[in-house]
Design an enzyme around this catalytic site. Structure first.
Site, PDB file in Angstrom:
ATOM      1  N   SER A  15      95.594  67.273  11.588  1.00 33.23           N
ATOM      2  CA  SER A  15      95.641  66.261  11.723  1.00 33.23           C
ATOM      3  C   SER A  15      94.092  66.445  12.547  1.00 33.23           C
ATOM      4  O   SER A  15      93.535  66.972  13.361  1.00 33.23           O
ATOM      5  CB  SER A  15      96.428  65.698  12.837  1.00 33.23           C
ATOM      6  OG  SER A  15      95.550  64.532  13.603  1.00 33.23           O
ATOM      7  N   TYR A  58     101.374  64.800  21.027  1.00 38.89           N
ATOM      8  CA  TYR A  58     101.151  65.589  19.336  1.00 38.89           C
ATOM      9  C   TYR A  58      99.635  66.555  18.987  1.00 38.89           C
ATOM     10  O   TYR A  58     100.048  67.449  18.612  1.00 38.89           O
ATOM     11  CB  TYR A  58     101.391  63.836  18.290  1.00 38.89           C
ATOM     12  CG  TYR A  58     100.801  64.484  17.337  1.00 38.89           C
ATOM     13  CD1 TYR A  58     101.725  64.292  16.519  1.00 38.89           C
ATOM     14  CD2 TYR A  58      99.849  63.591  16.547  1.00 38.89           C
ATOM     15  CE1 TYR A  58     101.135  64.851  14.991  1.00 38.89           C
ATOM     16  CE2 TYR A  58      98.974  63.679  15.255  1.00 38.89           C
ATOM     17  CZ  TYR A  58      99.976  64.321  14.317  1.00 38.89           C
ATOM     18  OH  TYR A  58      99.856  64.702  12.975  1.00 38.89           O
TER      19      TYR A  58
END
Length: 273
Positions: A133, A146
């Protein structure tokens, strides 16, 4: 080419399975719950796609799937570590069990499955694609947990890139920015204390929500990521990192060249105070 993909219920996993099958490859499509295979079967009807039960946190299921790939195909040419979860909330609000579950799925399970698949991948001189990501390069408030898991994934992948290259196994990272998937929609996951009215962060939650809504409106087409995954599996010598999404290359270049205080000031003005 025989490719194993995790997290094929929806999003990048489902679309990558469809893209690879349309290119004529055999896809072993992992799903945490086989009863959710309907969309995958509909999208890949008539193609060589085999849904399998694969909860990536289960050592027994990981070993069983690798054994089935060896027995049924005798080879594995590509592994796409796509399964993952998000977690919203300021770091102080994230409890131990939530952080542990996040790392179990986003980091430890990736290590476990890749390790089990490596004998087959070495034999075929295959490829591993890690779905990371932009949060693996840039940590934002309310997404710190995250980001921590994706930073860990990036470090592990970079080390594996070096360690596996002598055996002809290629390791690459796809780093999507905002794309239209379920990770911040149907599958949106928040810390249980993320919206406590008494939290010292409560005044910032609405601003963060507004930013996430704006990001979702300008999100890209997830099929672009699926095509990139397929391209990387077919590439004989791909680069390590592949940032994707609106403004991703500019963000990466700016982060590398600009002092951190520039980023800090921009994020502070936009999201915090």
């Amino acid at each position: 080419m025989v490719v194993l993909i995790t997290g094929c219920r929806s999003g990048f996993g489902l679309l990558a399975a469809q893209e690879l099958a349309e290119r004529g490859h055999t896809v072993v499509a992992g799903l945490r719950d086989l009863s959710t295979a309907g969309p995958l079967r509909a999208a890949t009807a008539g193609r060589d796609v085999q849904p399998v039960q694969l909860d990536v946190t289960s050592r027994e299921q990981v070993q069983q799937v690798i054994a089935e790939v060896r027995a049924n195909h005798g080879r594995l040419d590509g592994l796409v570590n796509n399964a993952g979860i998000g977690l919203g909330g300021f770091l102080e609000q994230v409890d131990d069990d939530e952080m542990q579950r996040l790392f179990e799925i986003n980091v430890f399970a990736v290590h476990r499955l890749t390790r089990e698949a490596l004998p087959l991948l070495r034999a075929s001189r295959g490829s591993v694609v890690m779905v990371s990501s932009m949060s693996g390069q840039l940590a934002l408030p309310a997404l710190g947990a995250y980001a921590a898991s994706k930073f860990a994934l990036e470090g592990m992948s970079e080390a594996w890139r070096h360690e596996l290259r002598p055996f002809g196994v290629r390791v690459t990272l796809v780093e999507p920015g905002p794309y239209k998937t379920d990770i911040f929609g149907r599958n949106r996951n928040e810390a249980r204390r993320a919206r406590e009215p008494s939290s010292p962060y409560a005044t910032y939650v609405q601003r963060i929500d507004g930013e996430l809504d704006a990001v979702d409106r300008r999100a890209g087409d997830a099929r672009d990521v699926a095509r990139r995954i397929a391209d990387l599996l077919e590439h004989p010598d791909p680069p390590l990192r592949h940032p994707m999404g609106p403004g991703s290359l500019l963000r990466r270049a700016t982060k590398r060249l600009a002092p951190f205080r520039w980023w800090e000031a921009a994020i502070r003005r936009r999201l915090m105070y």
